[in-house]
Design an enzyme around this catalytic site. Sequence first.
Site, mmCIF file in Angstrom:
data_model
loop_
_atom_site.group_PDB
_atom_site.id
_atom_site.type_symbol
_atom_site.label_atom_id
_atom_site.label_comp_id
_atom_site.label_asym_id
_atom_site.label_seq_id
_atom_site.Cartn_x
_atom_site.Cartn_y
_atom_site.Cartn_z
ATOM 1 N N PHE A 1 3.807 6.406 -22.043
ATOM 2 C CA PHE A 1 2.726 5.816 -21.251
ATOM 3 C C PHE A 1 2.181 6.870 -20.284
ATOM 4 C CE2 PHE A 1 4.705 5.179 -17.045
ATOM 5 C CZ PHE A 1 6.049 5.350 -17.352
ATOM 6 N N ASP B 1 9.493 5.378 -7.640
ATOM 7 C CA ASP B 1 8.199 5.999 -7.389
ATOM 8 C C ASP B 1 8.211 7.356 -8.074
ATOM 9 O OD1 ASP B 1 5.605 5.514 -5.991
ATOM 10 O OD2 ASP B 1 6.065 7.505 -5.199
ATOM 11 N N GLU C 1 0.866 -1.172 0.000
ATOM 12 C CA GLU C 1 0.000 0.000 0.000
ATOM 13 C C GLU C 1 0.906 1.226 0.000
ATOM 14 O OE1 GLU C 1 -3.659 1.795 2.498
ATOM 15 O OE2 GLU C 1 -3.183 -0.344 2.780
HETATM 16 P P1 ITT Z 1 4.888 0.541 -9.647
HETATM 17 O O1 ITT Z 1 4.416 1.235 -8.386
HETATM 18 O O2 ITT Z 1 4.564 -0.908 -9.684
HETATM 19 O O3 ITT Z 1 6.333 0.829 -9.959
HETATM 20 P P2 ITT Z 1 3.093 2.457 -10.927
HETATM 21 O O4 ITT Z 1 2.750 2.714 -12.367
HETATM 22 O O5 ITT Z 1 1.951 2.270 -9.955
HETATM 23 O O6 ITT Z 1 4.068 1.173 -10.891
HETATM 24 P P3 ITT Z 1 3.908 4.790 -9.395
HETATM 25 O O7 ITT Z 1 3.245 4.333 -8.149
HETATM 26 O O8 ITT Z 1 5.282 5.362 -9.302
HETATM 27 O O9 ITT Z 1 4.046 3.604 -10.467
HETATM 28 O O10 ITT Z 1 2.927 5.819 -10.096
HETATM 29 C C1 ITT Z 1 3.404 6.662 -11.069
HETATM 30 C C2 ITT Z 1 2.237 7.376 -11.767
HETATM 31 O O11 ITT Z 1 2.795 8.405 -12.559
HETATM 32 C C3 ITT Z 1 1.475 6.456 -12.706
HETATM 33 O O12 ITT Z 1 0.175 6.941 -12.895
HETATM 34 C C4 ITT Z 1 2.299 6.585 -13.983
HETATM 35 O O13 ITT Z 1 1.553 6.292 -15.145
HETATM 36 C C5 ITT Z 1 2.735 8.046 -13.923
HETATM 37 N N1 ITT Z 1 4.078 8.161 -14.507
HETATM 38 C C6 ITT Z 1 5.263 7.850 -13.904
HETATM 39 N N2 ITT Z 1 6.274 8.010 -14.762
HETATM 40 C C7 ITT Z 1 5.726 8.430 -15.919
HETATM 41 C C8 ITT Z 1 6.256 8.749 -17.177
HETATM 42 O O14 ITT Z 1 7.548 8.623 -17.430
HETATM 43 N N3 ITT Z 1 5.418 9.127 -18.115
HETATM 44 C C9 ITT Z 1 4.093 9.241 -17.888
HETATM 45 N N4 ITT Z 1 3.492 8.941 -16.743
HETATM 46 C C10 ITT Z 1 4.314 8.539 -15.752
#
Ligand code: ITT
Length: 200
Positions: free
Chosen positions: A153, A72, A43
């Site tokens: 993405f 993160d 979480e």
């Molecule tokens: P993990 O926790 O499993 O690593 P997650 O996608 O949930 O995967 P985060 O908790 O770090 O990762 O959330 C990051 C958010 O920010 C998520 O909505 C991503 O799509 C966005 N994000 C992070 N890096 C990005 C990037 O390079 N380009 C576009 N969106 C990004």
Amino acid sequence: MNFEIILATNNKHKLQEVREILAPHGMTIYGLNDLNLRPEEVEENAPDYFGNALLKAEAVAKLTTMPIIADDSGLEIEAMDNKPGIHSARFASECGGHEKAISNILQFLKDKDNRKARFVCNIVLLNMSDKPLRFEGIATGHIAKEPYGEGGFGYDPIFVSDELKKTFAEAGQEEKNKASHRGKALTKLLTYLRINGKAR
Ligand code: ITT
């Protein structure tokens, strides 16, 4: 021999970007699936990026002594009091996906002059020294009037990078990696690993 490291993420796009950036420097990056690792669900309720990245890395550290990195990250929009920030993933899922989250953001910013934004990334490295190490990268930019580009993405189609003068979704992967928050954090990690003889 290549330096082997695990990336603690469920996000396949992050895995791809991290591999592209680190692999040319003599490193092998394993995803959780590659090693059949099934850490307990985390979480992400820490107060900052570092805390959340640490929680993700620590869940995997219960299963292996190999070096682990976790990422993160989040999008901070000035006119939204720097939200969604550390709750960027939660915000997207509460909206019903990134596409809907993007249209909600664009709607909110419709009449706003200030569209400044930044992406922040914290990478935590575990199992390399006696304490967790943190590497931060920040990419500055603004929110476009509408989504542009097919690559990347998440929030990439609306984030116009100051460096690239286009959205991360319009940029090629190599271009994005040079300018992105993740690329900048990983460059700092690479410097540390080079000093310690783990990367070239
Ligand atoms: P993990 O926790 O499993 O690593 P997650 O996608 O949930 O995967 P985060 O908790 O770090 O990762 O959330 C990051 C958010 O920010 C998520 O909505 C991503 O799509 C966005 N994000 C992070 N890096 C990005 C990037 O390079 N380009 C576009 N969106 C990004």
